[in-house]
Design a protein around this motif. Structure first.
Motif: not given
Length: 327
Positions: A136, A139, A108, A144-145
């Motif tokens: 994750k 998220s 992230g 982040v994804r």
């Protein structure tokens, strides 16, 4: 659904860094690192100056795993260059898995290079990191994804068990991400086929389409698909295999909305093999389904009850007549 192409832009320091390291490695025992050495390695590795980067690599080789605390500290530095140096150093550690928690957090990071190198490093850990990386995908942060998706894609078959488990998630969006990533792996994701077919039991048609498309891309053995389709809805039911099928019919009828696709064809075949077990679900879709579903259901029902053709709406009789003529 997920676009992580922008993360493939190589940072201008990554390739020179790896090359210099490969040339500089010698079979020497690492010496203990002082606190000042360890904390400065990240800054040197992330420097724009080639000489400083070389000095950082030399220091990293000398310190070995003892540089880990300083590199971990560098990941939280306000300067993006230092964070890049820190993640480079972690990627080159003898045991980068010791920094797995920090690398997961780095997915992230505001800097795309930090995210990219963290994802690549976690991908090298394979199944050891896959469950944590898969988490994750839920998220709230898009970056982040995307980084987690890149990481799982690079893991390949090592990520299949973790993604298969996500198909049980109660959030359709997360299920769809897992299914999409499995489909992107193609034949490497064949072990996930039973889990994907079980996930078709959802009433969310968008999710049904994503899962079915993924199965089409994976290209599983038709015999396996037929068996798994017949078992749909039978979990916990203690009956001989030959009597199963009625519980699967509503799910298979939904797949008739995908005419001409491999999974749509397999659903049609499976319903035909079920015969009268599928009749209630087929009659139900005549009133509520799409045009494709209605035509396929009518075709199947006339095989069960030929007299039904006289009671069908005119447009459906015309479609059915055309289908029969072609066959």
């Amino acid at each position: 659904m997920l676009d992580f192409r922008h993360m493939f832009t190589p940072h201008k320091l990554i390739l020179p860094l790896m090359c210099v390291l490969a040339l500089s490695i010698v079979s020497a025992q690492p010496a203990a690192a002082s606190n000042s050495d360890a904390s400065s390695i990240a800054a040197m590795l992330g420097s724009a100056d080639a000489g400083e980067r070389t000095m950082g690599l030399t220091a990293l080789r000398r310190c070995g795993q003892a540089a880990l605390p300083g590199l971990l500290s560098g990941l939280s530095a306000p300067d993006a260059a230092v964070r890049r140096g820190a993640v480079y150093g972690l990627a080159l550690q003898p045991s980068p898995a010791l920094a797995m928690d920090a690398l997961l957090e780095a997915l992230g990071d505001p800097d795309p290079t930090v995210r990219f190198v963290a994802a690549q490093t976690l991908a090298r850990m394979g199944g050891q990191a896959a469950p944590a990386v898969a988490e994750k995908l839920s998220s709230p942060e898009d970056r982040v994804r995307v980084a987690a998706s890149l990481c799982l894609t690079r893991m390949g078959h090592d990520a299949v068990p973790a993604l298969s488990e996500l198909l049980r998630h109660d959030n359709p969006s997360i299920q769809a991400k897992a299914a999409w990533l499995l489909g992107a792996m193609g034949s490497d994701a064949k072990p996930a086929v039973p889990a994907l077919i079980r996930a078709l039991g959802t009433t969310d048609m968008r999710l049904v389409h994503v899962i079915a498309e993924s199965l089409d891309l994976i290209g599983p053995d038709p015999a396996l698909v037929f068996r798994q389709m017949t078992l749909l809805g039978s979990e916990g039911v203690n009956q001989p295999f030959s009597r199963l099928g009625a519980a699967a019919a509503p799910t298979l009828v939904r797949l008739l909305a995908r005419p001409g696709t491999p999974m749509g064809q397999m659903a049609l075949y499976t319903l035909a093999r079920m015969g009268r077990l599928a009749e209630p679900a087929l009659r139900s879709v005549l009133a509520t389904g799409t045009d494709g579903q209605k035509a396929a259901a009518a075709l199947l029902l006339t095989g069960i009850d030929p007299d039904l053709a006289r009671t069908l709406p005119k447009d459906l009789r015309r479609s059915l007549s055309g289908a029969l003529h072609q066959n």
